[in-house]
Enzyme design. Sequence first.
Site, PDB file in Angstrom:
ATOM      1  N   LYS A 204      -2.215  -1.493  -4.105  1.00  0.00           N
ATOM      2  CA  LYS A 204      -2.786  -0.224  -3.927  1.00  0.00           C
ATOM      3  C   LYS A 204      -1.954   0.971  -3.947  1.00  0.00           C
ATOM      4  O   LYS A 204      -1.190   0.955  -3.365  1.00  0.00           O
ATOM      5  CB  LYS A 204      -3.790  -0.433  -2.707  1.00  0.00           C
ATOM      6  CG  LYS A 204      -4.595   0.619  -2.444  1.00  0.00           C
ATOM      7  CD  LYS A 204      -5.416   0.844  -1.019  1.00  0.00           C
ATOM      8  CE  LYS A 204      -5.993   1.987  -0.689  1.00  0.00           C
ATOM      9  NZ  LYS A 204      -6.308   2.056   0.682  1.00  0.00           N
TER      10      LYS A 204
ATOM     11  N   LYS B 172       0.751  -1.378   0.080  1.00  0.00           N
ATOM     12  CA  LYS B 172      -0.143   0.108   0.147  1.00  0.00           C
ATOM     13  C   LYS B 172       0.871   1.171   0.073  1.00  0.00           C
ATOM     14  O   LYS B 172       1.550   1.462   1.002  1.00  0.00           O
ATOM     15  CB  LYS B 172      -0.740   0.120   1.170  1.00  0.00           C
ATOM     16  CG  LYS B 172      -1.713   1.220   1.184  1.00  0.00           C
ATOM     17  CD  LYS B 172      -2.577   1.311   2.450  1.00  0.00           C
ATOM     18  CE  LYS B 172      -3.619   2.493   2.533  1.00  0.00           C
ATOM     19  NZ  LYS B 172      -4.633   2.511   3.523  1.00  0.00           N
TER      20      LYS B 172
HETATM   21  C1  PBG Z   1      -7.640   3.502   5.413  1.00  0.00           C
HETATM   22  C2  PBG Z   1      -7.691   3.422   3.976  1.00  0.00           C
HETATM   23  C3  PBG Z   1      -7.512   4.549   2.922  1.00  0.00           C
HETATM   24  C4  PBG Z   1      -7.852   3.770   1.724  1.00  0.00           C
HETATM   25  C5  PBG Z   1      -8.426   2.553   1.985  1.00  0.00           C
HETATM   26  N1  PBG Z   1      -8.304   2.271   3.287  1.00  0.00           N
HETATM   27  C6  PBG Z   1      -6.972   5.824   3.143  1.00  0.00           C
HETATM   28  C7  PBG Z   1      -5.693   6.005   3.399  1.00  0.00           C
HETATM   29  O1  PBG Z   1      -4.879   5.153   3.418  1.00  0.00           O
HETATM   30  O2  PBG Z   1      -5.284   7.162   3.321  1.00  0.00           O
HETATM   31  C8  PBG Z   1      -8.160   4.422   0.343  1.00  0.00           C
HETATM   32  C9  PBG Z   1      -9.138   4.037  -0.524  1.00  0.00           C
HETATM   33  C10 PBG Z   1      -9.347   4.846  -1.565  1.00  0.00           C
HETATM   34  O3  PBG Z   1      -8.765   6.048  -2.085  1.00  0.00           O
HETATM   35  O4  PBG Z   1     -10.192   4.488  -2.568  1.00  0.00           O
HETATM   36  N2  PBG Z   1      -6.408   3.570   5.857  1.00  0.00           N
END
Ligand code: PBG
Length: 340
Positions: A260, A207
Amino acid sequence: MAFPQTRLRRLRRTPALRRMIRETRLDAADLVYPLFVRPGEGQTRPISSMPGVFQHSVDRLVELCREVAQEGIPAVLLFGLPESKDAIGSSSWSEHGIVQQALRAIKAAVPDLVLIVDVCFCEYTDHGHCGVLTRRSVADSIPPDDVLTVDNDATLDNLALQAVSLAKAGADIIAPSDMMDGRIGRIRQALDLEDCGDIPILSYAAKFSSAFYGPFREAADSAPAFGDRRTYQMDPANGREALREVALDVDEGADLLMVKPALPYLDVIREVRNHFDLPLVAYQVSGEYAMLQAAGAKGWIDYERTLMESLTAIRRAGADLIITYGARDAARLIREGGLD
Ligand code: PBG
């Protein structure tokens, strides 16, 4: 005699030929639909930066889930907007928390829909960071904003509490997105000790700290009050490090893996696919969706065609499943025969 000229165009001549030799197919069964649940009753609130996406109260969410299941989409991913926030995000592990309520209601009404839950704290903490804050042991010359950071191990304890609470409320898959080190092992151990040994973990393994999450922070009310997430999420420049993240999560017991965002990280999806045999999920995030929607609304690109092309590219790169805000649009387009 010269060789005859190679003619790749022979197999592109008609829609039927193109369909027949197509290497990558997209099916509604490959898609996961993200959902935002908010308190109250009869509530449906639009998210301005994500046209077509809404925050729903539990009753509305149940109705929506019935439709999603009928459309052939096998799973949803739940995010909660809690009634109250505190410094540690304790409402995320309350038995009566917003996602716990949604899980029980959806399970009862649509038992075959796979319920995936995002496990993190940024929606539940009053500071918007993904865990418990602590002071960094650094020189006073560092600006104040930089001195607080997320405490890895204190956050692990709370992640375990949240994961167990969600599993007991009916989650089918636990998906930690916090990016603390050691979280998969810690959550696996907690689930096993609490009689939830059958519940798989989908790790947000690679991520990245991405500006493409912008619209999500409005949707989930989770923007950090100060600083950013670069001390825990990955640097967008690092592909090899993504493989280290994934390898650790596999060792710690992850059942499914995620990369992601998706489209800007197709190389990472391909590398993970080549190195690991676990089911691979890619998350087409809020900013990717918002770009397609915004340019489509202006008439600069065709939203439907660019959505389908993006999803096909993500599958071609090696993803088995795609989490996308366009899941329902894509399922409809597939039902109608694709865009041939
Ligand atoms: C929670 C989370 C996030 C997203 C999914 N889970 C936000 C982040 O990490 O800032 C982003 C999902 C999206 O942008 O569609 N941590």
